[in-house]
Design a protein around this motif. Structure first.
Motif, PDB file in Angstrom:
ATOM      1  N   GLY A 243     110.630 -23.603  53.135  1.00  0.00           N
ATOM      2  CA  GLY A 243     109.871 -24.621  52.417  1.00  0.00           C
ATOM      3  C   GLY A 243     109.623 -25.843  53.270  1.00  0.00           C
ATOM      4  O   GLY A 243     108.529 -26.419  53.260  1.00  0.00           O
ATOM      5  N   ALA A 244     110.644 -26.252  54.034  1.00  0.00           N
ATOM      6  CA  ALA A 244     110.514 -27.431  54.895  1.00  0.00           C
ATOM      7  C   ALA A 244     109.437 -27.222  55.954  1.00  0.00           C
ATOM      8  O   ALA A 244     108.582 -28.093  56.180  1.00  0.00           O
ATOM      9  N   ILE A 245     109.477 -26.087  56.603  1.00  0.00           N
ATOM     10  CA  ILE A 245     108.502 -25.817  57.670  1.00  0.00           C
ATOM     11  C   ILE A 245     107.100 -25.720  57.096  1.00  0.00           C
ATOM     12  O   ILE A 245     106.129 -26.218  57.691  1.00  0.00           O
ATOM     13  N   SER A 246     106.965 -25.124  55.924  1.00  0.00           N
ATOM     14  CA  SER A 246     105.655 -25.032  55.275  1.00  0.00           C
ATOM     15  C   SER A 246     105.094 -26.414  54.946  1.00  0.00           C
ATOM     16  O   SER A 246     103.914 -26.692  55.179  1.00  0.00           O
ATOM     17  N   VAL A 247     105.948 -27.297  54.410  1.00  0.00           N
ATOM     18  CA  VAL A 247     105.521 -28.659  54.077  1.00  0.00           C
ATOM     19  C   VAL A 247     105.112 -29.414  55.345  1.00  0.00           C
ATOM     20  O   VAL A 247     104.103 -30.129  55.375  1.00  0.00           O
ATOM     21  N   TRP A 248     105.881 -29.257  56.418  1.00  0.00           N
ATOM     22  CA  TRP A 248     105.572 -29.950  57.673  1.00  0.00           C
ATOM     23  C   TRP A 248     104.240 -29.476  58.256  1.00  0.00           C
ATOM     24  O   TRP A 248     103.415 -30.280  58.679  1.00  0.00           O
ATOM     25  N   GLU A 249     104.021 -28.177  58.257  1.00  0.00           N
ATOM     26  CA  GLU A 249     102.775 -27.639  58.816  1.00  0.00           C
ATOM     27  C   GLU A 249     101.571 -28.114  58.008  1.00  0.00           C
ATOM     28  O   GLU A 249     100.521 -28.440  58.577  1.00  0.00           O
TER      29      GLU A 249
END
Length: 473
Positions: free
Chosen positions: A206-212
């Motif tokens: 979820g974190a990586i998706s939000v950052w991207e």
């Protein structure tokens, strides 16, 4: 081959996890998360414990998916459990990433000292911050007390390149006893938390998706857009950072890559500044460990606070009669977070309009924020109060009316979170008590019935706050 326990704490990720990486290069890895009896009451509030529950489930899935290895879950005294697992597995090494809260530092020193006596190889790493806060000092060798010199110094410090997720992880053959995440008792007994699933996806993915998504969509307008709550132009990464689901070093290098081929220097510099502001919070917590309990400016120990419980409750429930303040507090209760501009306004309102101690507000934020972080929560409240090291001066008193008119001009944010005012046209959306009675009647508003009158007059509150400040100057 070495058998290493990797002790997960507030670093619930696989990428740029230095303790995990180093252990994976040296032999077998035994990953463990301990819900510690010695600190759990200080670690989080109910909203962030909801996050921790789901973040641990996500991390378990990541270990299974990538390595076929179990993440051991235990609860109890950290040292006792570590020794027990070492005896059970034959582990002879312990690796973990540093924590910076005073109680965690004290506990970690005790763990290291105790395990060193029995010959355990212990290695710790500064993997959750951009810099080692213990090594940065001014020319006199003292801690920085002002942010701008700290920021400039940090820009001249090197940042370690982030490490990849280990491609291979060797577990151990022996089955080690573990408990289910649910047995930690992190979820509330009254399930008010179900609504949070509508807004968040805890875990590293979820974190990586939000950052991207932020890099692709909102970074290009971050510097100006972040001040307008209806735009939601922030990165929304604060809870992911709080539990270490994304590495700040990985974020920094990602920004460097964007900066190398896109002319967005001002936007990227503005975001980098926020990352180092986060570092400054941890830096203050390390060097001034009383920051979460007591004002760093001694004069504020004598401030004439008013501990009015009725006003505190109205503030908590978003029933102050000031639409921007109420919108922020209701957003917090519904989503577990609040837009940063509005956080400053609601915090200023509590300590300056109502003269309620900042520690009360900090405690409420600890209870309700999914992104609760002791360092940044403490620094933020002391900044707004004026009692911190590099703070807004106490006499800077946010006017909640003009703040709304400036940053939520069309009332979009207020209408979303204070629906009883939805039909009220501008400019009355920011000051409904000034609307003609015929207009209020036509849109179904009865002041002090469907929406409260202001619990305090702004001009009176401002004068009273300044008079209180004069007593301690």
């Amino acid at each position: 081959m070495q058998k290493t326990i990797v002790w997960f704490r507030k670093d619930l990720r696989l990428h740029d996890h230095q303790a995990l990486w180093e252990a994976s290069q040296n032999g077998s890895v035994i990953p463990i998360f301990i819900w510690p009896h010695e600190e759990h009451h200080l670690l989080s509030g109910e909203a962030s414990l909801w996050w921790l529950h789901h973040s641990l489930l996500a991390l378990q899935e990541e270990f299974k998916e990538h390595y076929g290895v179990d993440l051991i879950i235990r609860k109890g005294n950290s040292l006792d459990i570590l020794i027990e697992v070492m005896e059970d597995t034959g582990a002879n090494a312990l690796y973990f990433n540093e924590r910076y809260e005073p109680f965690a530092i004290k506990r970690d020193h005790y763990v290291i000292e105790s395990l060193n006596k029995i010959g355990v190889d212990i290695r710790t790493f500064h993997s959750n911050l951009l810099y080692n806060p213990f090594t940065i000092a001014n020319l006199s060798g003292d801690p920085y007390k002002v942010f701008t010199p700290f920021w400039k110094r940090c820009l001249n410090e090197s940042i370690s390149r982030p490490l990849p997720r280990p491609s291979l992880l060797n577990g151990i053959d022996k089955v080690v006893s573990t408990i289910e995440v649910a047995e930690l008792g992190l979820l509330p007994t009254i399930r008010w938390d179900e609504k949070l699933h509508c807004y968040w996806q805890p875990g590293e993915k979820g974190a990586i998706s939000v950052w991207e998504l932020f890099i692709q969509k909102d970074l290009h307008s971050y510097k100006t857009g972040r001040d307008y709550p209806s735009l939601q132009a922030g990165s929304r990464l604060s809870p992911h950072l709080a539990w270490g689901e994304i590495s700040p070093r990985a974020m920094w290098y990602s920004l460097e890559m964007e900066q190398s081929h896109i002319p967005m220097n001002e936007q990227i510099e503005a975001y980098k500044r926020q990352l180092i502001w986060r570092e400054f919070g941890y830096y203050q917590l390390v060097h001034f460990p009383t920051i979460s309990k007591a004002p760093l400016r001694p004069a504020f120990e004598h401030f004439p606070w008013d501990e009015n419980q009725d006003n505190l409750l109205k503030w908590q429930k978003g029933e102050t009669g000031y639409p921007l303040v109420d919108a922020g507090m209701r957003e917090l209760w519904e989503t577990g977070t609040m837009h940063n501009r509005v956080r400053m306004v609601v915090a200023s309102f509590l300590v300056k309009h109502l003269l309620i101690p900042w520690t009360y507000g900090a405690k409420w934020f600890q209870h309700t924020l999914v992104d609760f972080d002791l360092a940044n929560n403490s620094m933020g409240w002391q900044w707004v109060t004026g009692s911190g090291l590099d703070s807004a001066p106490y006499f800077r008193i946010f006017n909640p009316i003009t703040q709304g008119e400036k940053f939520d001009r069309d009332g979009e944010y207020i209408r979303k979170w204070v629906p009883e005012l939805t039909k009220l046209p501008n400019p009355y959306i920011h000051r409904p008590w000034t609307a003609p009675s015929e207009l209020l009647k036509s849109v179904g508003i009865k002041l002090n019935e469907t929406y409260p009158l202001p619990i305090i007059d702004h001009d009176f509150a401002r004068k009273r706050a300044l008079a209180a400040y004069d007593k301690i100057k």
